[in-house]
Design a protein around this motif. Structure first.
Motif, PDB file in Angstrom:
ATOM      1  N   MET A 223      -0.695  -3.547  -2.752  1.00  7.46           N
ATOM      2  CA  MET A 223      -1.977  -3.419  -2.150  1.00  7.46           C
ATOM      3  C   MET A 223      -2.138  -2.511  -1.105  1.00  7.46           C
ATOM      4  SD  MET A 223      -3.703  -5.562  -4.301  1.00  7.46           S
ATOM      5  CE  MET A 223      -3.291  -6.657  -5.457  1.00  7.46           C
ATOM      6  N   ILE A 225       0.187  -0.006  -0.289  1.00 10.69           N
ATOM      7  CA  ILE A 225       0.455   1.274  -0.579  1.00 10.69           C
ATOM      8  C   ILE A 225      -0.549   1.725  -1.452  1.00 10.69           C
ATOM      9  CG2 ILE A 225       1.943   2.402  -2.169  1.00 10.69           C
ATOM     10  CD1 ILE A 225       3.305   0.817   0.090  1.00 10.69           C
ATOM     11  N   ARG A 228      -3.436   2.967   0.812  1.00  6.48           N
ATOM     12  CA  ARG A 228      -3.086   4.598   1.559  1.00  6.48           C
ATOM     13  C   ARG A 228      -3.227   5.726   0.295  1.00  6.48           C
ATOM     14  NH1 ARG A 228       0.893   5.662   5.158  1.00  6.48           N
ATOM     15  NH2 ARG A 228       2.211   6.630   3.541  1.00  6.48           N
ATOM     16  N   ARG A 229      -2.550   5.576  -0.745  1.00  2.73           N
ATOM     17  CA  ARG A 229      -2.817   6.582  -1.915  1.00  2.73           C
ATOM     18  C   ARG A 229      -4.247   6.879  -2.050  1.00  2.73           C
ATOM     19  NH1 ARG A 229       1.946   5.251  -5.577  1.00  2.73           N
ATOM     20  NH2 ARG A 229       3.632   4.895  -4.130  1.00  2.73           N
ATOM     21  N   GLY A 234       1.209   9.075   1.364  1.00  2.58           N
ATOM     22  CA  GLY A 234       2.307   8.652   0.590  1.00  2.58           C
ATOM     23  C   GLY A 234       2.541   9.242  -0.613  1.00  2.58           C
ATOM     24  N   ASN A 235       3.106   8.560  -1.636  1.00  3.79           N
ATOM     25  CA  ASN A 235       3.641   9.055  -2.812  1.00  3.79           C
ATOM     26  C   ASN A 235       2.686   9.406  -3.708  1.00  3.79           C
ATOM     27  OD1 ASN A 235       5.612  10.481  -4.517  1.00  3.79           O
ATOM     28  ND2 ASN A 235       6.507   8.241  -5.372  1.00  3.79           N
TER      29      ASN A 235
END
Lengths: 447, 168
Positions: A223, A225, A228-229, A234-235
């Motif tokens: 969650m 991550i 952030r995305r 991030g990735n």
């Protein structure tokens, strides 16, 4: 605890709204022995994809339960399946994961077999002074009881006493089609392989795919991550679904015969799936309704050893039971044959991000499986309570969504995403009881 | 003029610091060893002896183009919401056999290493050693040697415990 009849372990009283499973089902070495004998060794198991052995004389090794198996393609292109054990002293004849060989020569004493399983050489036979009884014996590799395939998925059974594969798959064919129809020229397993073990029972993974309830707790780190995305951090090469929006959709589950089952959810952001890029082309082949189903998140179980899942990209995941408390998993990610490199790369990043043993979901799943396996040692906890969400609104037979695509489930359930139905776990346990009872009673698995 | 020996020594120091930061859980310093445009790649085996060669078309255990992928892993470790990282395994990295892959240049050094990561999983009271080799492209940026590219090969790839960047 002394072994009880199989029925004891699954407290299944639908008329009273009760479905509970005894922890020994996951924990008891004695039950594990019986599962190997009465379930894995007496029904169809998924083995491999035909595309893994595309050429004449290709072979691939695998297991049905604890039994080593080899699947070969002969010079004429015909598939064969055998017990991977030399007739002479029992060593595995094919020792590599896969390969290509006109002859399979046992490294112990040199007995050799061709891809149809025929014994073509017994070393120094003419000087062996074998008795007539030996010459009268058959020395070929022992074939599987049954071998058949559907849409490129190869299944085998150690026992010949199983229903025809297509009958056995039943409505699961619909879910396999949703995987295999995603590419105009078919689908392939993308090269590379991921194999890992966890310290838990094989049914933990089987159930996990039918359990949307664990997602926001066990995968809580994801969650953070995905938050952030969404901000472009991030990735970002691995786009994932917005988990808040994901809570606003519909969810459902179906129970099918022979232990098969599937959970589905609608998708709030279908454009994040690689399949979306080619959805117009897909519609022209399979129609709008099936194309819409391809974009739904689905997790079907072929009982006992395969997940046919499509949470973000289509995958096949097999479970190989090692012992009551250890299981090996293997995952394959599928992609359309001829897909562009950019779409392929996105597909791969999405898979690695979530499903790999170094991703964001699997490490946490297999960790909590191990926690369960420890918790099953708590003798005061007998029947577990994780099978009832959605049971209050379960329907017998097909619901509207199922009828629209011609499915005939035994039961259907549907609700808001946060219902997080657990009913996808029932069919496997009912089949578990049926097969265990048949075995214990000395009856055939299928009458 | 920096000599080849000095360049290789500078690169070797980066590899040692990378291992130390992971073992000492100095995540910010670890991430700072990588430039924003780094490539971090862990291919998979396709069978007993062959590795995947192209991360665009074949599967990897991990593939991050850009530091964001590494930052994500740190967010996960610190989130307190990842069962596999509660508690974190205790690790000791051993990095050895560091040799140049090409003659070092003033701003680029390519090295290979052999590595082992001894990991102790307190929850299970068990050890596991992950091991393999790695290839680095180190790049001098604003006076700092950074890891522009890293390719890590995990040799014992039938994975018995959940893995993360700190296991490699």
């Amino acid at each position: 605890m002394a072994l009880q009849p199989a029925r004891f372990y699954v407290d299944d009283r639908p008329e009273e709204g009760v479905f509970r499973v005894h922890r020994d089902v996951y924990h008891s070495p004695e039950l594990f022995e019986l599962e190997m004998k009465y379930i894995f060794e007496r029904t169809w198991n998924f083995l491999t994809l035909e595309s893994q052995i595309p050429k004449a004389n290709d072979y691939i090794t695998t297991f049905i339960g604890r039994t080593p198996v080899v699947v070969t393609r002969d010079a004429k292109g015909q598939l064969h399946g055998f017990l991977n054990a030399c007739r002479h002293k029992g060593a595995t004849v094919c020792r590599l994961e896969k390969g290509n060989a006109k002859f399979h020569v046992c490294l112990y004493h040199g007995w050799a077999y061709d891809p149809t399983g025929k014994n073509v050489s017994i070393k120094q036979r003419e000087v062996a002074d074998y008795p007539a009884a030996f010459d009268a014996d058959n020395h070929d590799l022992i074939p599987l009881g049954k071998l058949d395939s559907y849409r490129g998925l190869v299944f085998g059974s150690l026992s010949p006493d199983v229903p025809p594969l297509l009958d056995h798959l039943g409505d699961l064919k619909f879910f396999i089609d949703l995987h295999m129809d995603q590419g105009p020229n078919g689908m392939e397993a993308i090269p590379g392989r991921v194999a890992y073990t966890y310290r838990g029972n094989w049914k933990m993974q089987l159930e996990n795919g039918q359990d949307p309830y664990h997602v926001d707790t066990a995968h809580g780190s994801f969650m953070a991550i995905s938050e952030r995305r969404r901000k472009g951090q991030g990735n970002v090469a691995a786009p994932q679904l917005d988990w808040q929006k994901r809570n606003e959709v519909q969810i459902g589950a179906y129970e099918f015969p022979y232990g098969h089952t599937s959970v589905w959810h609608d998708v709030a952001e279908p454009e994040r799936r690689p399949t979306f890029a080619t959805i117009e082309e897909i519609k022209t082949r399979v129609g709008a309704v099936h194309a819409e189903w391809m974009l739904k998140q689905r997790n079907a179980v072929f009982f006992p050893n395969l997940q046919i899942a499509d949470q973000i990209v289509p995958i096949l995941r097999t479970f190989r039971p090692i012992s009551a408390g250890v299981t090996e998993l293997r995952s394959m990610v599928l992609g359309p044959i001829g897909e562009s490199d950019d779409l392929r790369a996105t597909r791969l990043r999405q898979f690695e991000d979530f499903v790999n043993p170094g991703g964001y979901a699997t490490p946490d799943d297999i960790t909590v499986f191990a926690d369960c396996q420890v918790g099953f040692g708590a003798t005061g906890v007998d029947f577990l309570q994780g099978y009832s969400r959605g049971l209050g609104v379960m329907e017998q037979g097909a619901n509207e969504e199922a009828r629209e695509v011609g499915l005939h489930p035994l039961t259907s359930v549907k609700g808001h995403r946060t219902q997080n139905t657990e009913l996808g776990t029932h069919a496997p346990f009912r089949e578990w009881v049926r097969l265990m009872e048949a075995g214990a009673a000395g009856k055939k698995a299928y009458e | 003029m920096t000599t080849a020996v000095e360049l290789i020594a500078a690169g070797t120091a980066v590899l040692s610091r990378e291992a130390m930061y992971l073992d000492e859980r100095r995540w910010d310093e670890w991430v700072a060893l990588f430039p924003t445009d780094c490539e971090f790649w862990v291919p998979t085996y396709t069978s007993e002896g062959t590795l995947t060669k192209n991360p665009k078309t074949e599967l990897s255990l991990m593939y991050f183009r850009g530091r964001g992928g590494l930052e994500d892993r740190v967010v996960r470790i610190r989130s307190g919401r990842a069962p596999a990282a509660i508690p974190l395994p205790r690790t000791t990295h051993i990095v050895s056999n560091i040799l140049p892959l090409a003659p070092p240049e003033p701003t680029i050094v390519r090295l290979r290493s052999s590595w082992a990561c001894h990991a102790y999983f307190p929850l299970m009271n068990e050890n596991h050693t992950f091991f393999g080799r790695a290839e680095y492209e180190l790049s001098l940026r604003d006076g700092q040697w950074l890891i522009a590219k890293k390719k890590t090969i995990l040799e014992n790839d039938r994975i018995p415990f959940p893995i993360d960047v700190y296991c490699l």
